[in-house]
Design a protein around this motif. Structure first.
Motif, mmCIF file in Angstrom:
data_model
loop_
_atom_site.group_PDB
_atom_site.id
_atom_site.type_symbol
_atom_site.label_atom_id
_atom_site.label_comp_id
_atom_site.label_asym_id
_atom_site.label_seq_id
_atom_site.Cartn_x
_atom_site.Cartn_y
_atom_site.Cartn_z
ATOM 1 N N VAL A 26 22.707 -72.914 48.193
ATOM 2 C CA VAL A 26 23.250 -71.988 49.182
ATOM 3 C C VAL A 26 24.451 -71.248 48.613
ATOM 4 N N VAL A 27 25.360 -72.005 47.966
ATOM 5 C CA VAL A 27 26.531 -71.382 47.349
ATOM 6 C C VAL A 27 26.102 -70.415 46.250
ATOM 7 N N ALA A 28 25.135 -70.837 45.438
ATOM 8 C CA ALA A 28 24.660 -69.972 44.349
ATOM 9 C C ALA A 28 24.050 -68.692 44.892
ATOM 10 N N PHE A 29 23.290 -68.813 45.996
ATOM 11 C CA PHE A 29 22.669 -67.626 46.591
ATOM 12 C C PHE A 29 23.727 -66.602 47.002
ATOM 13 N N TYR A 30 24.754 -67.076 47.708
ATOM 14 C CA TYR A 30 25.774 -66.146 48.189
ATOM 15 C C TYR A 30 26.609 -65.577 47.043
ATOM 16 N N LEU A 31 26.890 -66.391 46.023
ATOM 17 C CA LEU A 31 27.660 -65.887 44.895
ATOM 18 C C LEU A 31 26.883 -64.827 44.114
ATOM 19 N N ILE A 32 25.587 -65.074 43.906
ATOM 20 C CA ILE A 32 24.783 -64.171 43.075
ATOM 21 C C ILE A 32 24.357 -62.918 43.825
ATOM 22 N N PHE A 33 23.899 -63.094 45.084
ATOM 23 C CA PHE A 33 23.294 -61.967 45.797
ATOM 24 C C PHE A 33 24.213 -61.311 46.828
ATOM 25 N N LYS A 34 25.346 -61.927 47.157
ATOM 26 C CA LYS A 34 26.249 -61.353 48.151
ATOM 27 C C LYS A 34 27.587 -60.922 47.553
ATOM 28 N N TYR A 35 28.214 -61.825 46.806
ATOM 29 C CA TYR A 35 29.558 -61.524 46.301
ATOM 30 C C TYR A 35 29.542 -60.774 44.974
ATOM 31 N N ALA A 36 28.675 -61.172 44.045
ATOM 32 C CA ALA A 36 28.615 -60.486 42.750
ATOM 33 C C ALA A 36 28.294 -58.991 42.885
ATOM 34 N N PRO A 37 27.321 -58.598 43.755
ATOM 35 C CA PRO A 37 27.051 -57.153 43.884
ATOM 36 C C PRO A 37 28.215 -56.333 44.440
ATOM 37 N N MET A 38 29.198 -56.998 45.069
ATOM 38 C CA MET A 38 30.346 -56.255 45.595
ATOM 39 C C MET A 38 31.131 -55.575 44.481
ATOM 40 N N PHE A 39 30.973 -56.069 43.240
ATOM 41 C CA PHE A 39 31.618 -55.403 42.105
ATOM 42 C C PHE A 39 31.128 -53.966 41.966
ATOM 43 N N GLY A 40 29.904 -53.708 42.402
ATOM 44 C CA GLY A 40 29.338 -52.367 42.295
ATOM 45 C C GLY A 40 30.066 -51.325 43.115
ATOM 46 N N TYR A 41 30.888 -51.755 44.089
ATOM 47 C CA TYR A 41 31.635 -50.796 44.902
ATOM 48 C C TYR A 41 32.619 -49.974 44.073
ATOM 49 N N VAL A 42 32.910 -50.439 42.854
ATOM 50 C CA VAL A 42 33.808 -49.681 41.988
ATOM 51 C C VAL A 42 33.233 -48.296 41.692
ATOM 52 N N ILE A 43 31.898 -48.167 41.774
ATOM 53 C CA ILE A 43 31.253 -46.876 41.525
ATOM 54 C C ILE A 43 31.708 -45.838 42.536
ATOM 55 N N ALA A 44 32.101 -46.273 43.737
ATOM 56 C CA ALA A 44 32.541 -45.340 44.776
ATOM 57 C C ALA A 44 33.807 -44.612 44.386
ATOM 58 N N PHE A 45 34.523 -45.105 43.379
ATOM 59 C CA PHE A 45 35.768 -44.484 42.938
ATOM 60 C C PHE A 45 35.636 -43.876 41.546
ATOM 61 N N LYS A 46 34.387 -43.668 41.109
ATOM 62 C CA LYS A 46 34.136 -43.103 39.785
ATOM 63 C C LYS A 46 33.110 -41.984 39.858
ATOM 64 N N GLU A 47 33.070 -41.179 38.807
ATOM 65 C CA GLU A 47 32.015 -40.171 38.629
ATOM 66 C C GLU A 47 30.937 -40.829 37.782
ATOM 67 N N TYR A 48 30.105 -41.623 38.441
ATOM 68 C CA TYR A 48 29.199 -42.501 37.701
ATOM 69 C C TYR A 48 28.007 -41.739 37.148
ATOM 70 N N THR A 49 27.665 -42.063 35.892
ATOM 71 C CA THR A 49 26.440 -41.573 35.267
ATOM 72 C C THR A 49 25.806 -42.724 34.489
ATOM 73 N N PHE A 50 24.491 -42.671 34.333
ATOM 74 C CA PHE A 50 23.791 -43.706 33.584
ATOM 75 C C PHE A 50 24.259 -43.747 32.131
ATOM 76 N N ALA A 51 24.516 -42.566 31.573
ATOM 77 C CA ALA A 51 24.865 -42.494 30.154
ATOM 78 C C ALA A 51 26.172 -43.221 29.853
ATOM 79 N N LYS A 52 27.171 -43.046 30.732
ATOM 80 C CA LYS A 52 28.483 -43.648 30.491
ATOM 81 C C LYS A 52 28.615 -45.049 31.073
#
Length: 305
Positions: A26-52
């Motif tokens: 249960v802990v692993a599920f929430y860490l991997i699929f709930k909390y780890a993806p929250m790191f992706g919110y950093v894209i909201a403050f960037k001009e994200y492109t696949f290349a960079k």
């Protein structure tokens, strides 16, 4: 004393090892699929492109959030999301309670179980199936409802192509699909009410409605507040599948919501930073609504924290 306390703690830990091992997935599920993806919110403050990539893309600060706030069309989508969600809660939230109250008064177990199964069954259908059923019913060209209507008038009604009727179908299909599942939760809560309360009320001459108002509803009030708070947390998350399968271009301005818009500009339009900013905005609004709902529930001593 310290050694004795440590020994007891170690003994209690050893006894609970099987439970802790069961809790690890249960802990692993929430860490991997709930909390780890929250790191992706950093894209909201960037001009994200696949290349960079995430780390190489330049920072743009609050650019995307400012675009969201200043874009009239985006604000219209936010309003659509809030309106449809609030409508689902205001109209749909009482239905499971009513179903549970009515089933609780049924004395024939065969009838009770049959109705309970029928109202619970749609919960297992996917929204693709539900959408197909309602489109088959209300289609202007070949819908069953319009086949009946044309027996009494010349022209069929465009149920799926008018904003008001589309919203009614949207809300109605949501109630039909999910009311049975929530009703089972309330039925489970009703079993915790002491039967002697009803017997005492009968001795005092109370009728059915007085028993429901003064015993049944107060008995399930904690469950009602809990589900209401959880519903408020999902108010900005109008189901993508539900809207998408019923949506069409004619009612686009009234049916477009954040989940479908994020899909179109994010996955189809490759505007990853903007769609992530929309997702972050959606989460922030949901968090604020949960905190607000909990504060309101606190006045009735039904808060979660």
């Amino acid at each position: 004393m310290h050694a004795l306390g440590a020994s007891r703690s170690w003994a209690r830990f050893k006894r609970n090892i099987p439970l802790l091992v069961m809790f690890v997935p249960v802990v692993a599920f929430y860490l991997i699929f709930k909390y780890a993806p929250m790191f992706g919110y950093v894209i909201a403050f960037k001009e994200y492109t696949f290349a960079k990539g995430v780390f190489g893309s330049p920072w743009v600060g609050l650019k995307w959030l400012e675009i969201i706030v200043n874009d009239p069309f985006t604000l219209k989508i936010v309003w659509n999301t809030l309106f449809l969600s609030l409508l689902n809660i205001v109209v749909g939230f009482p239905f499971p309670i009513l179903i549970a109250l009515m089933l609780n008064e049924v004395r024939s177990m065969l009838f009770k179980k049959s109705v309970q199964t029928l109202v619970y069954l749609p919960h297992f259908f996917s929204w693709v199936i539900i959408g197909g059923i309602f489109i088959t019913l209300f289609s202007q060209e070949s819908g069953i409802v319009n086949k009946i209507i044309t027996l009494f008038r010349d022209e069929p009604l465009p149920f799926l192509y008018q904003a008001n009727t589309w919203i009614s179908i949207y809300v109605g299909s949501g109630i039909w699909k999910e009311a049975g599942f929530s009703a089972i939760i309330y039925l489970a809560a009703l079993t915790s009410i002491d039967p002697t309360l009803y017997e005492a009320a009968s001795v005092d001459g109370a009728g059915k409605f007085r028993k429901i108002w003064h015993i049944t509803l107060p008995g399930i009030r904690p469950t009602i507040f809990l589900l209401l708070i959880l519903s408020m947390g999902n108010i900005m998350e109008v189901g993508f599948d539900h809207v998408y399968v019923l949506q069409n271009d004619v009612v686009y301005s009234s049916s477009e919501v954040l989940s479908t818009y994020i899909y179109k500009i994010g996955l189809l339009g490759a505007q990853f930073s903007r769609s992530t900013a929309l997702g972050l905005f959606e989460s922030l609004v949901g968090f604020i609504l949960v905190v607000t709902a909990n504060r309101v529930a606190r006045r009735f001593n039904q808060n979660l924290w």
